[in-house]
Design a protein around this motif. Structure first.
Motif, PDB file in Angstrom:
ATOM      1  N   THR A  76     -10.363  10.953 111.750  1.00 21.57           N
ATOM      2  CA  THR A  76     -11.386   9.923 111.554  1.00 21.57           C
ATOM      3  C   THR A  76     -12.628  10.505 110.902  1.00 21.57           C
ATOM      4  N   GLU A  77     -13.071  11.662 111.402  1.00 18.73           N
ATOM      5  CA  GLU A  77     -14.253  12.299 110.821  1.00 18.73           C
ATOM      6  C   GLU A  77     -14.010  12.668 109.358  1.00 18.73           C
ATOM      7  N   SER A  78     -12.828  13.146 109.065  1.00 13.68           N
ATOM      8  CA  SER A  78     -12.487  13.515 107.688  1.00 13.68           C
ATOM      9  C   SER A  78     -12.516  12.282 106.779  1.00 13.68           C
ATOM     10  N   TYR A  79     -11.944  11.180 107.247  1.00 14.71           N
ATOM     11  CA  TYR A  79     -11.927   9.951 106.456  1.00 14.71           C
ATOM     12  C   TYR A  79     -13.341   9.442 106.214  1.00 14.71           C
ATOM     13  N   VAL A  80     -14.155   9.448 107.262  1.00 13.60           N
ATOM     14  CA  VAL A  80     -15.519   8.933 107.133  1.00 13.60           C
ATOM     15  C   VAL A  80     -16.322   9.811 106.176  1.00 13.60           C
ATOM     16  N   GLN A  81     -16.095  11.112 106.207  1.00  4.87           N
ATOM     17  CA  GLN A  81     -16.833  12.004 105.308  1.00  4.87           C
ATOM     18  C   GLN A  81     -16.402  11.835 103.858  1.00  4.87           C
ATOM     19  N   THR A  82     -15.129  11.562 103.632  1.00  9.53           N
ATOM     20  CA  THR A  82     -14.663  11.408 102.251  1.00  9.53           C
ATOM     21  C   THR A  82     -14.850   9.988 101.715  1.00  9.53           C
ATOM     22  N   HIS A  83     -14.938   8.997 102.597  1.00 10.88           N
ATOM     23  CA  HIS A  83     -15.103   7.594 102.188  1.00 10.88           C
ATOM     24  C   HIS A  83     -16.230   6.931 102.995  1.00 10.88           C
ATOM     25  N   PRO A  84     -17.470   7.374 102.805  1.00 10.97           N
ATOM     26  CA  PRO A  84     -18.550   6.838 103.652  1.00 10.97           C
ATOM     27  C   PRO A  84     -18.823   5.350 103.428  1.00 10.97           C
ATOM     28  N   TRP A  85     -18.770   4.884 102.177  1.00  5.41           N
ATOM     29  CA  TRP A  85     -19.082   3.478 101.917  1.00  5.41           C
ATOM     30  C   TRP A  85     -17.982   2.556 102.440  1.00  5.41           C
ATOM     31  N   GLN A  86     -16.749   2.959 102.298  1.00  6.04           N
ATOM     32  CA  GLN A  86     -15.656   2.162 102.835  1.00  6.04           C
ATOM     33  C   GLN A  86     -15.745   2.107 104.359  1.00  6.04           C
ATOM     34  N   SER A  87     -16.106   3.218 104.958  1.00  2.00           N
ATOM     35  CA  SER A  87     -16.239   3.257 106.417  1.00  2.00           C
ATOM     36  C   SER A  87     -17.341   2.324 106.887  1.00  2.00           C
ATOM     37  N   MET A  88     -18.468   2.320 106.147  1.00  2.00           N
ATOM     38  CA  MET A  88     -19.567   1.412 106.513  1.00  2.00           C
ATOM     39  C   MET A  88     -19.141  -0.041 106.339  1.00  2.00           C
ATOM     40  N   GLY A  89     -18.377  -0.328 105.293  1.00  2.00           N
ATOM     41  CA  GLY A  89     -17.895  -1.694 105.070  1.00  2.00           C
ATOM     42  C   GLY A  89     -16.957  -2.145 106.179  1.00  2.00           C
ATOM     43  N   ILE A  90     -16.067  -1.255 106.576  1.00  2.00           N
ATOM     44  CA  ILE A  90     -15.134  -1.581 107.665  1.00  2.00           C
ATOM     45  C   ILE A  90     -15.903  -1.811 108.964  1.00  2.00           C
ATOM     46  N   ALA A  91     -16.855  -0.932 109.247  1.00  2.00           N
ATOM     47  CA  ALA A  91     -17.648  -1.077 110.473  1.00  2.00           C
ATOM     48  C   ALA A  91     -18.439  -2.379 110.459  1.00  2.00           C
ATOM     49  N   ALA A  92     -19.004  -2.727 109.302  1.00  2.00           N
ATOM     50  CA  ALA A  92     -19.760  -3.983 109.199  1.00  2.00           C
ATOM     51  C   ALA A  92     -18.841  -5.180 109.393  1.00  2.00           C
ATOM     52  N   GLY A  93     -17.648  -5.122 108.807  1.00  2.00           N
ATOM     53  CA  GLY A  93     -16.693  -6.224 108.958  1.00  2.00           C
ATOM     54  C   GLY A  93     -16.258  -6.398 110.398  1.00  2.00           C
ATOM     55  N   VAL A  94     -15.959  -5.299 111.062  1.00  2.00           N
ATOM     56  CA  VAL A  94     -15.556  -5.372 112.474  1.00  2.00           C
ATOM     57  C   VAL A  94     -16.707  -5.902 113.316  1.00  2.00           C
ATOM     58  N   GLY A  95     -17.928  -5.437 113.023  1.00  2.00           N
ATOM     59  CA  GLY A  95     -19.098  -5.929 113.755  1.00  2.00           C
ATOM     60  C   GLY A  95     -19.312  -7.414 113.566  1.00  2.00           C
ATOM     61  N   MET A  96     -19.111  -7.880 112.336  1.00  2.00           N
ATOM     62  CA  MET A  96     -19.264  -9.308 112.053  1.00  2.00           C
ATOM     63  C   MET A  96     -18.211 -10.124 112.806  1.00  2.00           C
ATOM     64  N   LEU A  97     -16.972  -9.658 112.791  1.00  2.00           N
ATOM     65  CA  LEU A  97     -15.914 -10.370 113.513  1.00  2.00           C
ATOM     66  C   LEU A  97     -16.194 -10.420 115.013  1.00  2.00           C
ATOM     67  N   LEU A  98     -16.607  -9.287 115.576  1.00  5.41           N
ATOM     68  CA  LEU A  98     -16.939  -9.282 117.006  1.00  5.41           C
ATOM     69  C   LEU A  98     -18.106 -10.209 117.305  1.00  5.41           C
ATOM     70  N   GLY A  99     -19.111 -10.213 116.427  1.00  2.76           N
ATOM     71  CA  GLY A  99     -20.249 -11.109 116.616  1.00  2.76           C
ATOM     72  C   GLY A  99     -19.827 -12.571 116.588  1.00  2.76           C
ATOM     73  N   MET A 100     -18.917 -12.901 115.671  1.00  3.32           N
ATOM     74  CA  MET A 100     -18.426 -14.288 115.596  1.00  3.32           C
ATOM     75  C   MET A 100     -17.630 -14.646 116.853  1.00  3.32           C
ATOM     76  N   LEU A 101     -16.822 -13.735 117.331  1.00  2.00           N
ATOM     77  CA  LEU A 101     -16.047 -14.005 118.551  1.00  2.00           C
ATOM     78  C   LEU A 101     -16.963 -14.181 119.756  1.00  2.00           C
ATOM     79  N   ILE A 102     -17.973 -13.383 119.844  1.00  2.00           N
ATOM     80  CA  ILE A 102     -18.897 -13.461 121.000  1.00  2.00           C
ATOM     81  C   ILE A 102     -19.695 -14.765 120.965  1.00  2.00           C
ATOM     82  N   THR A 103     -20.157 -15.170 119.794  1.00  2.00           N
ATOM     83  CA  THR A 103     -20.974 -16.383 119.722  1.00  2.00           C
ATOM     84  C   THR A 103     -20.173 -17.645 119.938  1.00  2.00           C
ATOM     85  N   LYS A 104     -18.862 -17.629 119.725  1.00  2.00           N
ATOM     86  CA  LYS A 104     -18.043 -18.814 119.960  1.00  2.00           C
ATOM     87  C   LYS A 104     -17.821 -19.086 121.422  1.00  2.00           C
ATOM     88  N   ARG A 105     -18.077 -18.158 122.260  1.00  2.06           N
ATOM     89  CA  ARG A 105     -17.868 -18.343 123.702  1.00  2.06           C
ATOM     90  C   ARG A 105     -18.981 -19.061 124.292  1.00  2.06           C
TER      91      ARG A 105
END
Length: 105
Positions: A76-105
């Motif tokens: 994971t550390e190796s991937y994040v170091q070689t692909h920092p922008w993709q990692s940030m995009g994935i983290a933002a997407g997961v955060g957005m999905l979790l936020g949407m799931l939490i607010t629907k409750r």
């Protein structure tokens, strides 16, 4: 910098419960010392052998889990170091999905 994921915490909890089981069985073994006869001695021997096998299995499982966890963290550390922008995009997407799931409750 050591890290613990929820998976590692669950594995540690499982190992702690297993260790508690071994300790409880050892107490039972000590309490059975008051019993007499060949059957009691056979029972104590079987319990002792079972505990020895359980300890060996637990030690092997713990080593295996630690090796796999370390490999996963390194990958994971190796991937994040070689692909920092993709990692940030994935983290933002997961955060957005979790936020949407939490607010629907």
């Amino acid at each position: 910098m050591p890290r613990k994921s929820s998976s590692n915490a669950g594995q540690d909890e499982l190992l702690q419960e297993f260790q508690a089981l071994v300790k409880d069985t050892e107490k039972l073994l000590q309490q059975s010392a008051d019993l007499t006869g060949d059957k009691a001695e056979d029972l104590r021997t079987q319990i002792h052998q079972s505990l020895s096998r359980a300890r060996a299995t637990m030690h092997n499982a713990e080593a295996s889990v630690r090796e796999r966890s370390k490999a996963a963290v390194d990958a994971t550390e190796s991937y994040v170091q070689t692909h920092p922008w993709q990692s940030m995009g994935i983290a933002a997407g997961v955060g957005m999905l979790l936020g949407m799931l939490i607010t629907k409750r």
